[in-house]
Design an enzyme around this catalytic site. Structure first.
Site, short mmCIF file in Angstrom:
data_model
loop_
_atom_site.label_atom_id
_atom_site.label_comp_id
_atom_site.label_asym_id
_atom_site.label_seq_id
_atom_site.Cartn_x
_atom_site.Cartn_y
_atom_site.Cartn_z
CE LYS A 47 10.25 -10.41 19.00
NZ LYS A 47 10.10 -11.71 18.31
CG ASP A 491 -28.23 1.55 44.20
OD1 ASP A 491 -28.50 0.42 44.68
OD2 ASP A 491 -27.32 2.27 44.65
#
Length: 663
Positions: A47, A491
């Site tokens: 390309k 937590d």
């Protein structure tokens, strides 16, 4: 169509072509894909980084057209002169005009410089297709048939390396990494058995080395330096009929280019600001009619829809302003299937869809390169959030969540219907597979090996959401060393009767305890009613040591304040207190990731916070799928900006004092 019918059609086309004056015709365009297609039916070409050019040769006259049909013969005068050496009646060639840099790679900026200087003697024309030759229309022939004739044609004259046949390579010649290392633009992959047609289909696919596309120049900001021209260009693109802001670019210019662009901008009509709301760092812009198109290279899109690290590459006079949209990569598997249908004639090659328009089938929409089934299904009934909105949310925050979940063993909370219905905690991939960019990682667990899932990019993330994934629960370690955690997590899970002030105090206390040990910690909501305190650490100790350490902290807090905290997960004993959950710190254990949506009513999101936000007025429920976007757009800084840069570890003397062994 049988062979006899095919030959008859070709003969009819050839007859119609003979005697007619050849003109510009619509070019075949490639679809952007996310990978190089495999298989022997595909061939691959380099390309090039230049200007697509269609050349019409008729009765000795050479006319060279831009992709939009502009006559650019004068720009390419030297190439046009050389093409007259072909001894033919007529022909139409398709290729790319390029200029090479000092490393031998095609360079768009070098090409622009040559053309601005009025030079074409250093340019090269790489030709990759032949549409007409001596009155015969070749577009109905296969690509390899056309290229064989093209190679023979170009070999018939000496172009001194200025007109070059663009070679192709067969399967298994995966030279994309090599091209990228050479700073080339990428690869064009083509079905070897495809015919030539105008418009954008799937039989030609392009795969780029870098993120790069065209944008509209919608304005500019003034420079404080005399003679600079401007400070930065303001960029946009069309999303359907709507003009969207893409950010600004202030690098990639030299002095002459700044003055040249400013002169072009001064000729455009100044308009009022075309956007209702802009980020505060844009500053005062001068807005102009969106008529100029430029090419920009960048590293990524931000969650706010702006370009990250953009660099100006040049103006594009060959692109229509109205056609400029946001490029979207198509999954290569889907592209390959579509190409096969085009070759079989089951679906006609269509015109290019607008780059920002979603791909729609009766019950499917494309988001970020992933086809989303049942997009209108309500996933969160209480707030009316659909599956499409969920996927779009994850696409918008992909850049933020991915650093927390990529390349780690990953578990999901999957919801086949909606969050009020059945849910699954999914640790393993289905045997049928079929998920884009989702890999299997083998993890040794208790003298056996188990297969977990893992992702490494946005396609994997969106693929799992399409599969029904809502919550993302990564391990606290990476897949390459699952037994060596790189973070600890506390937590704080409050009982419904626990005072919220106690949750606030608990998070602050953990932070202070970590600080006393020389460790920096970070705060986030859980997406539910609690808080997470997260501590990044170097991969030095195993899970037994990290679990032992976090347990010691939890038990110490529970001992010091037994009416507030508990280190036992028993809900019967938790009444009115906060469970300091250290059990997330173990092999196979997980916790909801930062920026993960929770599969609960309200669509809460686990949201990183500044420590200064830890006040009694904090309400974790305020951070949801519907509200987080506004918060992120308003943030000037990231509360977790230093998270991935910290280098800290538990000191051996701390573990020794706690009698913790790394076993």
């Amino acid at each position: 169509m049988d062979d006899q019918g095919y030959r008859a059609a070709r003969a009819k086309a050839a007859k119609a072509t003979k005697g007619a004056k050849l003109q510009f015709r619509e070019l075949e365009l490639a679809t952007l894909a996310d990978a190089v297609p495999p298989g022997p039916e595909w061939v691959h070409e380099v390309k090039f980084d230049g200007y697509r050019t269609l050349t019409v040769i008729d009765a000795g006259q050479v006319t060279m057209y831009s992709r939009s049909g502009l006559d650019w013969t004068a720009k390419y005068a030297d190439i046009a002169r050389r093409l007259k050496a072909l001894k033919i009646d007529n022909a139409i060639l398709d290729g790319e005009i390029v200029a090479l840099n000092e490393h031998g790679a095609s360079s768009f900026s070098r090409l622009k410089a040559e053309l601005m200087a009025g030079r074409s003697d250093e340019l090269q024309y790489y030709v990759f297709d032949l549409l007409i030759l001596n009155g015969e229309d070749l577009t109905g022939q296969t690509l390899l048939e056309r290229k064989a004739k093209l190679e023979t044609l170009l070999a018939s004259a000496d172009f001194e390396n200025h007109v070059i046949y663009s070679e192709h390579f067969a399967e298994n010649a995966n030279f994309l990494p090599h091209l990228c290392n050479l700073d080339m633009e990428g690869i064009i992959s083509k079905r070897a058995d495809s015919t030539y047609h105008g418009g954008r289909g799937k039989t030609w696919l392009k795969v780029k080395c870098h993120k790069r596309q065209e944008f509209l120049i919608v304005g500019f900001t003034e420079s404080t330096h005399a003679g600079r021209g401007f400070r930065s260009l303001l960029l946009g693109y069309y999303d359907g009929p709507t003009l969207k802001f893409a950010g600004k670019v202030g690098t990639g210019f030299n002095g002459d280019l700044l003055q040249d662009i400013r002169a072009k901008l001064d000729k455009l009509k100044v308009i009022s600001k075309p956007f209702s709301k802009l980020p505060p760092d844009v500053g005062r812009g001068i807005w102009v009619e969106p008529k100029l198109v430029c090419e920009v290279e960048f590293t990524e899109w931000t969650p706010e829809g702006r370009l990250r690290h953009p660099s100006f590459q040049g103006l594009r006079e060959d692109k229509s302003a109205k056609a400029i949209g946001r490029d979207t990569e198509m999954p290569v598997k889907a592209a390959v299937k579509a190409a096969a249908k085009e070759v079989r004639g089951e679906t006609p090659p269509g015109k290019q869809r607008h780059p920002s328009a979603p791909l729609k089938t009766p019950d499917r929409i494309d988001v970020g390169g992933i086809g989303i089934s049942h997009p209108d299904r309500i996933v969160f009934p209480d707030v009316g959030i659909t599956k499409l909105q969920l996927v779009q949310f994850y696409e918008s925050i992909a850049e933020r969540i991915l650093p927390h979940i990529v390349n780690r063993p990953l578990s999901l909370v999957r919801v086949p219907d909606n969050v009020d219905g059945q849910q699954f905690f999914q640790r393993h991939l289905p045997e049928r597979g079929g998920l884009h960019n989702v890999q299997v990682v083998n993890v040794p667990v208790k003298e056996r090996t188990e297969d977990y899932m893992q992702i490494s990019d946005k396609l994997g993330l969106l693929s799992l959401v399409q599969w029904g994934g809502i919550e993302f629960h990564p391990w606290g370690s990476h897949s390459d060393a699952p037994t060596l955690p790189d973070r600890m997590i506390f937590d704080l899970d409050p009982d419904p009767e626990a005072p919220w002030d106690n949750v606030i105090d608990g998070a602050a206390e953990i932070r202070e305890r970590m600080r006393e040990l020389g460790l920096t910690s970070f705060l986030k909501t859980t997406g539910g009613k609690g808080l997470h305190v997260v501590v990044p650490i170097e991969r030095k100790y195993g899970w037994p040591a990290i679990k032992g350490f976090t347990r010691a902290i939890a038990e110490s807090m529970a001992q010091d304040s037994p009416t507030r905290y508990i280190a036992n997960m028993s809900k019967a004993k938790r009444k009115g207190r906060i469970f300091i959950d250290y059990l997330r710190n173990d092999l196979t254990s997980t916790a909801a990731s930062a920026f993960s949506v929770r599969a609960r009513p309200g669509a809460g999101v686990s949201t990183p916070l500044f420590w200064r936000e830890l006040t009694p007025s904090l309400r974790p429920g305020d951070y949801t799928l519907l509200t987080l976007g506004k918060r992120l757009k308003s943030q000037r800084t990231d509360p977790w900006a230093d998270y991935f840069d910290l280098e800290q570890s538990l000191r051996p003397e701390i573990l020794n004092a706690l009698n913790i062994k790394d076993i």
